[in-house]
Write a protein that holds these residues in place. Structure first.
Motif, mmCIF file in Angstrom:
data_model
loop_
_atom_site.group_PDB
_atom_site.id
_atom_site.type_symbol
_atom_site.label_atom_id
_atom_site.label_comp_id
_atom_site.label_asym_id
_atom_site.label_seq_id
_atom_site.Cartn_x
_atom_site.Cartn_y
_atom_site.Cartn_z
ATOM 1 N N ALA A 64 6.158 -46.141 13.392
ATOM 2 C CA ALA A 64 7.088 -45.510 12.464
ATOM 3 C C ALA A 64 6.584 -44.194 11.900
ATOM 4 C CB ALA A 64 7.410 -46.474 11.317
ATOM 5 N N LEU A 65 5.453 -43.718 12.398
ATOM 6 C CA LEU A 65 4.946 -42.446 11.915
ATOM 7 C C LEU A 65 5.238 -41.365 12.931
ATOM 8 C CD1 LEU A 65 1.483 -43.481 10.466
ATOM 9 C CD2 LEU A 65 3.640 -43.193 9.262
ATOM 10 N N GLY A 66 5.571 -40.240 12.426
ATOM 11 C CA GLY A 66 5.831 -39.087 13.280
ATOM 12 C C GLY A 66 5.556 -37.840 12.491
ATOM 13 N N PRO A 67 5.912 -36.707 13.012
ATOM 14 C CA PRO A 67 5.685 -35.465 12.267
ATOM 15 C C PRO A 67 6.394 -35.517 10.925
ATOM 16 C CG PRO A 67 6.398 -35.015 14.507
ATOM 17 C CD PRO A 67 6.540 -36.480 14.285
ATOM 18 N N ASN A 68 5.697 -35.132 9.890
ATOM 19 C CA ASN A 68 6.281 -35.122 8.562
ATOM 20 C C ASN A 68 6.856 -33.738 8.289
ATOM 21 O OD1 ASN A 68 7.014 -35.386 5.934
ATOM 22 N ND2 ASN A 68 5.064 -36.162 5.220
ATOM 23 N N LYS A 92 17.223 -42.950 4.797
ATOM 24 C CA LYS A 92 17.383 -41.721 4.024
ATOM 25 C C LYS A 92 16.801 -41.845 2.623
ATOM 26 C CE LYS A 92 21.421 -40.194 6.578
ATOM 27 N NZ LYS A 92 22.869 -40.042 6.576
ATOM 28 N N VAL A 93 16.889 -43.017 2.023
ATOM 29 C CA VAL A 93 16.378 -43.175 0.660
ATOM 30 C C VAL A 93 14.988 -43.797 0.624
ATOM 31 C CG1 VAL A 93 18.673 -43.304 -0.376
ATOM 32 C CG2 VAL A 93 17.486 -45.414 0.249
ATOM 33 N N ALA A 94 14.469 -44.240 1.764
ATOM 34 C CA ALA A 94 13.163 -44.903 1.772
ATOM 35 C C ALA A 94 12.076 -44.006 1.190
ATOM 36 C CB ALA A 94 12.803 -45.353 3.186
ATOM 37 N N ALA A 139 7.458 -48.333 6.927
ATOM 38 C CA ALA A 139 7.881 -48.491 8.315
ATOM 39 C C ALA A 139 9.330 -48.045 8.494
ATOM 40 C CB ALA A 139 7.714 -49.938 8.755
ATOM 41 N N ARG A 140 10.181 -48.356 7.550
ATOM 42 C CA ARG A 140 11.608 -48.051 7.686
ATOM 43 C C ARG A 140 11.917 -46.580 7.485
ATOM 44 N NH1 ARG A 140 15.362 -52.736 5.556
ATOM 45 N NH2 ARG A 140 16.635 -51.786 7.138
ATOM 46 N N HIS A 141 11.076 -45.878 6.762
ATOM 47 C CA HIS A 141 11.339 -44.469 6.473
ATOM 48 C C HIS A 141 11.537 -43.672 7.768
ATOM 49 C CE1 HIS A 141 11.392 -40.714 4.416
ATOM 50 N NE2 HIS A 141 10.216 -40.316 4.857
ATOM 51 N N ARG A 142 10.782 -43.971 8.785
ATOM 52 C CA ARG A 142 10.931 -43.271 10.066
ATOM 53 C C ARG A 142 11.876 -44.016 11.015
ATOM 54 N NH1 ARG A 142 9.641 -38.647 8.617
ATOM 55 N NH2 ARG A 142 7.494 -38.190 8.188
ATOM 56 N N GLU A 143 11.775 -45.346 11.049
ATOM 57 C CA GLU A 143 12.590 -46.129 11.986
ATOM 58 C C GLU A 143 14.084 -45.971 11.730
ATOM 59 O OE1 GLU A 143 11.361 -50.162 11.563
ATOM 60 O OE2 GLU A 143 9.544 -49.883 12.710
ATOM 61 N N ASP A 144 14.460 -45.953 10.462
ATOM 62 C CA ASP A 144 15.877 -45.953 10.098
ATOM 63 C C ASP A 144 16.313 -44.626 9.486
ATOM 64 O OD1 ASP A 144 16.059 -48.634 10.882
ATOM 65 O OD2 ASP A 144 15.480 -49.341 8.904
ATOM 66 N N ARG A 145 15.686 -43.533 9.889
ATOM 67 C CA ARG A 145 15.969 -42.264 9.210
ATOM 68 C C ARG A 145 17.419 -41.804 9.334
ATOM 69 N NH1 ARG A 145 11.731 -40.351 12.593
ATOM 70 N NH2 ARG A 145 12.535 -40.114 14.688
ATOM 71 N N ASP A 146 18.161 -42.363 10.283
ATOM 72 C CA ASP A 146 19.546 -41.942 10.456
ATOM 73 C C ASP A 146 20.547 -42.799 9.694
ATOM 74 O OD1 ASP A 146 18.819 -39.831 12.121
ATOM 75 O OD2 ASP A 146 18.854 -41.113 13.898
ATOM 76 N N ASN A 147 20.077 -43.833 9.000
ATOM 77 C CA ASN A 147 21.006 -44.625 8.197
ATOM 78 C C ASN A 147 20.620 -44.540 6.724
ATOM 79 O OD1 ASN A 147 19.099 -46.675 7.528
ATOM 80 N ND2 ASN A 147 19.504 -47.696 9.465
ATOM 81 N N GLU A 148 21.392 -45.170 5.873
ATOM 82 C CA GLU A 148 21.208 -45.034 4.428
ATOM 83 C C GLU A 148 19.844 -45.510 3.948
ATOM 84 O OE1 GLU A 148 22.224 -43.531 0.848
ATOM 85 O OE2 GLU A 148 23.289 -43.303 2.723
#
Length: 93
Positions: A87-91, A52-54, A40-49
């Motif tokens: 939290a899913l979007g285009p990969n 980015k590492v999720a 869930a966090r991989h897309r939700e928080d893609r602009d923070n640290e």
């Protein structure tokens, strides 16, 4: 392990995994697995640290044997959980 991963501490995750941390441990309260949170966090928080590492953390956990089909108490897999949170979007990776 969950704290380190959810706070983007990839180096700490590596140490814990090397020392035998259980990659398939689930939260006793919710039955969620670390992959649920990270998916869930991989897309939700893609602009923070953390965001980015999720993706890297997800791949590392899977390589260490994390079950991608593990279900929480509501019967949702990590992919289903991420989708339910939008939290899913285009990969593009």
């Amino acid at each position: 392990l969950c704290w380190a991963a959810n706070n983007g501490k990839f180096d700490v995750v590596d140490v814990l995994l090397a020392r035998g941390a259980d990659v398939n441990r689930q939260s006793p309260k919710y039955g969620t697995h670390l992959l649920h949170d990270l998916a869930a966090r991989h897309r939700e928080d893609r602009d923070n640290e953390v965001g980015k590492v999720a993706g890297d953390l997800i791949r590392a956990l899977i390589k260490r044997g994390a079950r991608v089909d593990i279900r929480n108490k509501n019967g949702m897999t990590p992919l289903m959980f991420a989708a339910s949170r939008g939290a899913l979007g285009p990969n593009t990776e």
